[in-house]
Design an enzyme around this catalytic site. Structure first.
Site, PDB file in Angstrom:
ATOM      1  N   TRP A  15     -42.616  21.995   8.918  1.00  0.00           N
ATOM      2  CA  TRP A  15     -43.633  21.262   8.146  1.00  0.00           C
ATOM      3  C   TRP A  15     -43.510  21.557   6.661  1.00  0.00           C
ATOM      4  CZ3 TRP A  15     -49.176  23.581   7.701  1.00  0.00           C
ATOM      5  CH2 TRP A  15     -49.097  24.960   7.510  1.00  0.00           C
ATOM      6  N   ASP A  16     -42.392  22.194   6.267  1.00  0.00           N
ATOM      7  CA  ASP A  16     -42.286  22.684   4.902  1.00  0.00           C
ATOM      8  C   ASP A  16     -42.323  21.577   3.849  1.00  0.00           C
ATOM      9  OD1 ASP A  16     -41.193  25.850   5.042  1.00  0.00           O
ATOM     10  OD2 ASP A  16     -40.943  24.640   6.829  1.00  0.00           O
ATOM     11  N   GLU A  39     -50.157  30.703  13.793  1.00  0.00           N
ATOM     12  CA  GLU A  39     -49.000  30.985  14.654  1.00  0.00           C
ATOM     13  C   GLU A  39     -49.148  32.250  15.494  1.00  0.00           C
ATOM     14  OE1 GLU A  39     -45.404  30.916  12.291  1.00  0.00           O
ATOM     15  OE2 GLU A  39     -45.210  28.757  12.581  1.00  0.00           O
ATOM     16  N   LYS A  63     -51.505  35.585  10.933  1.00  0.00           N
ATOM     17  CA  LYS A  63     -50.211  35.760  10.274  1.00  0.00           C
ATOM     18  C   LYS A  63     -50.250  35.206   8.860  1.00  0.00           C
ATOM     19  CE  LYS A  63     -45.391  34.178  10.665  1.00  0.00           C
ATOM     20  NZ  LYS A  63     -44.450  33.361  11.477  1.00  0.00           N
ATOM     21  N   GLN A  64     -50.928  34.061   8.707  1.00  0.00           N
ATOM     22  CA  GLN A  64     -50.927  33.360   7.424  1.00  0.00           C
ATOM     23  C   GLN A  64     -52.165  32.480   7.353  1.00  0.00           C
ATOM     24  OE1 GLN A  64     -47.694  30.382   7.297  1.00  0.00           O
ATOM     25  NE2 GLN A  64     -47.507  30.647   9.502  1.00  0.00           N
TER      26      GLN A  64
END
Length: 799
Positions: free
Chosen positions: A354-355, A493, A613-614
């Site tokens: 998805w970057d 994630e 995680k983020q």
């Protein structure tokens, strides 16, 4: 170091792979890592050349299961060039390499302005003869099929012969990522080599399953005194050109190696080998190639450069350099997506995630033709996404979390935890929010460029089919009057299921639900504004029934958003999870960025804890400005004000391990609007992520492209508060003392070269004389029209 160079003094084997990634040279079609030409792949060095979109699929046995993975292929190594000296007895001494004891000193300089890598070394052999080596290499930005290496050898106070061996090496595998070592990694088959007089060797091969033809041709030319011996030697998997040249003080040996690369995916060729031989034969000398290459980069810098003083500016320019090498104007002619690790290494197997969500907003305002091509990559795979949705009984399009050549789901079924050595189920394919990212990019691109032709055709098809998927995925709880989206994984994630649950997936991930509501709302808006004839064509093409729209409207207004303790929940049930002993884990481990691996190695699971995680919920603050986010929540029937959002930001700040380079970026972006004093800390971490390799070795496997572009966009849109709208370019700047001075040019809806400069507490926006029409701008709620040749100034609020 100057603002345009990155310099590395000395030779450090342990740092070599990191330097190879950061010194990669590319042109959007292919890239070559910054490995020293004397060395083949091994424990220290990992030379690699990767062509955009060149994938191959292999089967491997993992944990007694057969798995299939598609990888971006490491192509034959064109860079190899080694040298040795003739001893006084007439025999040849060992080949000189940086790993030998003969190395005296070593220096590399990455020149960003000219996009060349310069290397100087000195060797002293057993006979006390000193040899100076100077090399400069380029991957041509003007001609995307050419690369070149110039080597100059200088004898210091001795005379004799030097032998130079220049090769094209087809005996390569994908060896850049250590944790993939148990997988099948040999992608090249049917390697053949040959010679083409005068002075040219060639190599051709094919990928083993995708059957992509690959051809390289190399021309080696001695500049100055002729060689006393020249042999062209084709081998089974290597094509070698050996030269013996007399050398003496004041008579340096100079060899120019020019290489052409073609694949069967290229346009306007009949045969890759013939095209490669023809191109290298017609190529000019190194000086001319360097001149045209530098000119091409001058044009690129003019369109995309960002000017910031100090260390932050140097890092941002390095980031931009690697972005432009991965996604250049040549990319507009290719069928490729955004590889998460650039063309710089083999991590993530070169897949497209998805970057582009972090990449396209920057490209939209500098290289919109590249943005359009990257969105077209997604459109070409829309049919595959629709079939994927149908397979699980859903309407619309379900795009894969990891995409490669043809748009099928490339996410591995198992992933390795290096800490425990165990192969574990990989449920990240449940990150269906990738579809919302694609829809968001379609909308942002069209808002920035005014490309209604794309919006009304390819863009409309993608947007509507993604909205269709979300509307069909929502399940109504009639008692509560709310719709739910179940069985997904959010951007975090870490959490891929509930503790002890048999089935993976989570319910009502807030980011997924809110962005799904936004997608459906945008699709409905677009359908209302489409010309009647185009709307009818679209309905027929995708078999869309207007009777679906009342449900779409309802879903977009009644999707569930969970809360707990006065903050927005990451997903339903998040508030019931246990608190983690963050202090204890930080004390026990050097880094807890990959907390999931740590806990699994301990026999535990991160699914039990309030640990991310983020950024997940906070991603909403990255995508939407405060007023739009509040409007989205109102549409869904929820109240969101600055107080609730501030509490939510605080809550997740203390429960995030930043296991992704994107996380610090998003937190810095969000905090710039909430708590500026803390924003710089996170932005600084994002800046340092790759150059300092803060994730402990991952940058050597490829740069983190999304984070690199995101740091650029944080300045471009985050600090300026820039929003592209149909009627005006809107600016609502945020002062950040550590980045109080910056400048760049951008394009907006056909206006090129709009300049924006921040200095002395003011923001200046100018329209160049060359423009034919004014630009309408909203500066902090004050609408102005800037005529060609004029500048408008806005005083920034106090920091």
């Amino acid at each position: 170091m100057s603002e345009w160079t990155w310099e590395y003094e000395g030779y450090e084997p342990a740092a070599e792979r990191l330097r190879e990634s950061l010194c990669t040279l590319g042109n959007g079609c292919f890239a070559t890592r910054g490995a020293v030409p004397e060395c083949r792949a091994g424990l220290v060095h990992c030379p690699g050349t990767y062509a955009a979109g060149c994938y191959n699929r292999l089967e491997s046995t993992v944990a007694r299961r057969q798995v299939v993975n598609e990888d971006m292929v490491n192509l034959p190594n064109w860079l190899l060039l080694r040298f040795r000296l003739r001893s006084q007895g007439g025999t040849w001494a060992p080949w000189l390499t940086p790993d030998s004891t003969a190395l005296l000193d070593h220096r590399q300089v990455l020149d960003l302005r000219r996009a060349v890598l310069i290397r100087t070394s000195r060797y002293r052999d057993d006979a006390a003869r000193a040899l100076r080596v100077e090399q400069i290499r380029l991957v041509h930005m003007g001609d995307p099929h050419l690369a070149a290496l110039r080597t100059v050898l200088t004898a210091e106070d001795w005379s004799g012969d030097v032998e130079i061996e220049s090769s094209l090496d087809g005996d390569v595998i994908n060896a850049n990522v250590h944790r993939y070592r148990s997988l099948n990694r040999s992608h090249l088959a049917r390697v053949r080599t040959g010679v083409q007089e005068p002075g040219t060797v060639w190599l051709r091969c094919r990928t083993s399953t995708s059957d992509i033809g690959i051809a390289m041709a190399a021309r080696n030319v001695v500049v100055g005194p002729p060689s006393s011996s020249s042999q062209l030697r084709p081998g089974r998997r290597r094509a070698v050109h050996r030269l013996v040249i007399p050398i003496a003080p004041g008579r340096p040996v100079e060899v120019e190696k020019t290489v052409a690369l073609h694949t069967s995916r290229d346009a306007a060729i009949s045969d890759p080998l013939g095209a490669a031989v023809d191109r290298v034969t017609a190529a000019p000398d190194f000086a001319a190639l360097l001149h045209s290459h530098t000119a091409a980069w001058q044009q690129l810098w003019r369109r995309a450069d960002i000017r910031i003083p100090g260390k932050a500016g140097r890092i941002l320019r390095l980031h931009l350099f690697h972005v432009l090498q991965t996604l250049s104007p040549h990319t507009a002619d290719l069928d490729v997506g955004v590889p998460a690790r650039g063309l710089h290494g083999e991590a993530y197997r070169g897949h497209v995630f998805w970057d582009e969500l972090f990449v396209l907003p920057y490209l939209n305002l500098h290289l919109p033709e590249v943005s359009r091509a990257l969105l077209t990559y997604r459109h070409r795979r829309l049919g595959r996404a629709c079939r994927a949705a149908a397979t699980i009984g859903r309407a619309g399009a379900m795009y894969p979390w990891q995409s490669g050549s043809d748009g099928r789901e490339e996410t591995q079924e198992l992933h390795l935890n290096p800490r425990s050595g165990r192969w574990l189920p990989d449920n990240s394919r449940l990150q269906h929010h990738v579809g919302s990212a694609i829809a968001y990019n379609v909308w942002q691109y069209c808002e920035a460029t005014g490309d209604t032709e794309f919006l009304y055709t390819k863009g409309a098809e993608m947007l509507v089919q993604i909205a269709r998927f979300w509307a069909d995925s929502a399940v109504l709880d009639s008692a509560a009057g709310r719709y739910h989206i179940r069985g997904v994984v959010g951007p975090d994630e870490y959490h891929d299921g509930y503790p002890g649950a048999v089935r993976p997936g989570l319910d009502d991930n807030t980011y997924t639900n809110v962005t799904a509501a936004w997608v459906i709302a945008r699709a409905l808006d677009l359908l209302r504004r489409l010309p009647a004839w185009r709307r009818e064509e679209l309905f027929q093409r995708i078999q869309l029934d207007g009777d679906e729209f009342p449900r779409w409207e309802e879903v977009s207004r009644r999707l569930q958003v969970p809360y707990h303790q006065g903050v927005i929940s990451q997903f339903e049930g998040y508030g019931d999870l246990a608190e983690l002993d963050w202090g204890g884990y930080r004390a026990r481990y050097d880094s807890i960025r990959r907390l999931d691996r740590i806990l699994e190695a301990e026999g535990d699971t991160v699914n039990r804890y309030k640990a991310s995680k983020q950024a997940d919920v906070l991603m909403l603050g990255y995508l939407f400005p405060p007023t739009e986010l509040q409007s989205l929540f109102r549409r869904l029937g929820y109240h969101l004000d600055d107080e609730v959002w501030g509490r939510t930001v605080d809550y997740y700040l203390h429960r995030t391990s930043h296991g992704s380079t994107l996380s610090e970026l998003v937190h810095g972006w969000v905090l710039a609007r909430v708590r500026r004093a803390e924003a710089w800390q996170h932005f600084h971490e994002a800046l340092e992520a790759d150059i300092a390799d803060i994730q402990g070795g991952t940058t050597g496997e490829g740069i983190h492209l999304g984070a690199m572009v995101g740091t650029l966009d944080l300045v471009q849109r985050g600090l300026t508060g820039m929003e592209t709208r149909e009627d005006a370019l809107s600016l609502d700047p945020v002062p950040l003392p550590a980045l109080s001075e910056y400048g760049f040019a951008l394009s907006y809806r056909g206006h090129w070269g709009i300049s924006l400069r921040c200095h002395s507490g003011q923001l200046e926006l100018g329209v160049p004389d060359s423009e034919e029409s004014p630009v309408r701008v909203v500066l902090a709620d004050r609408a102005v029209t800037i005529a060609p040749g004029e500048t408008c100034t806005l005083q920034l609020p106090a920091s």
